[in-house]
Design a protein around this motif. Sequence first.
Motif, PDB file in Angstrom:
ATOM      1  N   VAL A 119       0.825  -1.201  -0.099  1.00 44.91           N
ATOM      2  CA  VAL A 119       0.119   0.019   0.007  1.00 44.91           C
ATOM      3  C   VAL A 119       0.864   1.269  -0.002  1.00 44.91           C
ATOM      4  O   VAL A 119       0.505   2.164  -0.996  1.00 44.91           O
ATOM      5  CB  VAL A 119      -0.924   0.031   1.203  1.00 44.91           C
ATOM      6  N   SER A 120       1.806   1.216   0.953  1.00 48.69           N
ATOM      7  CA  SER A 120       2.637   2.521   0.927  1.00 48.69           C
ATOM      8  C   SER A 120       3.485   2.680  -0.492  1.00 48.69           C
ATOM      9  O   SER A 120       3.590   3.958  -0.757  1.00 48.69           O
ATOM     10  CB  SER A 120       3.502   2.408   2.200  1.00 48.69           C
ATOM     11  N   MET A 121       4.205   1.600  -0.842  1.00 47.45           N
ATOM     12  CA  MET A 121       4.831   1.974  -2.209  1.00 47.45           C
ATOM     13  C   MET A 121       4.067   2.018  -3.174  1.00 47.45           C
ATOM     14  O   MET A 121       4.528   2.994  -4.304  1.00 47.45           O
ATOM     15  CB  MET A 121       5.759   0.665  -2.274  1.00 47.45           C
ATOM     16  N   THR A 122       2.944   1.640  -3.159  1.00 47.20           N
ATOM     17  CA  THR A 122       1.826   2.057  -4.411  1.00 47.20           C
ATOM     18  C   THR A 122       1.436   3.608  -4.341  1.00 47.20           C
ATOM     19  O   THR A 122       1.748   4.266  -5.415  1.00 47.20           O
ATOM     20  CB  THR A 122       0.764   1.263  -4.423  1.00 47.20           C
ATOM     21  N   ILE A 123       1.193   3.904  -3.002  1.00 46.16           N
ATOM     22  CA  ILE A 123       0.946   5.336  -2.941  1.00 46.16           C
ATOM     23  C   ILE A 123       2.082   6.342  -3.249  1.00 46.16           C
ATOM     24  O   ILE A 123       2.178   7.177  -4.025  1.00 46.16           O
ATOM     25  CB  ILE A 123       0.438   5.786  -1.495  1.00 46.16           C
ATOM     26  N   VAL A 141       2.447   6.609  -7.085  1.00 43.95           N
ATOM     27  CA  VAL A 141       1.957   7.370  -7.659  1.00 43.95           C
ATOM     28  C   VAL A 141       1.975   9.085  -7.559  1.00 43.95           C
ATOM     29  O   VAL A 141       2.156   9.832  -8.352  1.00 43.95           O
ATOM     30  CB  VAL A 141       0.172   7.040  -7.155  1.00 43.95           C
ATOM     31  N   VAL A 142       2.526   9.320  -6.210  1.00 45.40           N
ATOM     32  CA  VAL A 142       2.643  10.616  -5.824  1.00 45.40           C
ATOM     33  C   VAL A 142       3.982  10.863  -6.722  1.00 45.40           C
ATOM     34  O   VAL A 142       4.048  12.123  -7.249  1.00 45.40           O
ATOM     35  CB  VAL A 142       3.017  10.923  -4.166  1.00 45.40           C
ATOM     36  N   CYS A 172       9.718   2.578  -6.393  1.00 42.11           N
ATOM     37  CA  CYS A 172       8.795   2.236  -5.682  1.00 42.11           C
ATOM     38  C   CYS A 172       7.721   1.288  -6.233  1.00 42.11           C
ATOM     39  O   CYS A 172       7.227   0.464  -5.649  1.00 42.11           O
ATOM     40  CB  CYS A 172       7.904   3.743  -5.056  1.00 42.11           C
ATOM     41  N   ALA A 173       7.628   1.469  -7.464  1.00 42.00           N
ATOM     42  CA  ALA A 173       6.948   0.516  -8.155  1.00 42.00           C
ATOM     43  C   ALA A 173       7.421  -0.561  -8.076  1.00 42.00           C
ATOM     44  O   ALA A 173       6.796  -1.926  -8.037  1.00 42.00           O
ATOM     45  CB  ALA A 173       6.558   0.994  -9.581  1.00 42.00           C
TER      46      ALA A 173
END
Length: 84
Positions: A29-33, A36-37, A50-51
């Motif tokens: 969850v944190s790496m996906t957010i 995206v940011v 991060c992806a």
Amino acid sequence: MTRSQPRRRVNAAYSALNMRLVLAIFGLVSMTIFAVVAFRVGVIWLGVVCAILAAVAVVDLFVIQRRRAARHREEPGVKHSLFE
């Protein structure tokens, strides 16, 4: 025997699969957010990193679920806490 081990399972090895599951979900969850940011801000290299880490978390979730299923087949009816 130490006081930190329950009496019923003194010789059993502890497994951290449930805790690892929680940490893998948090990482996903944190790496996906963050990815995206990072992509929205324009920091492409950070978004890619991060992806990739989010993809690693997905693979880890798959491995954890397979090991939990195997443990459930070996010990049917046994409930495991978050830390074992």
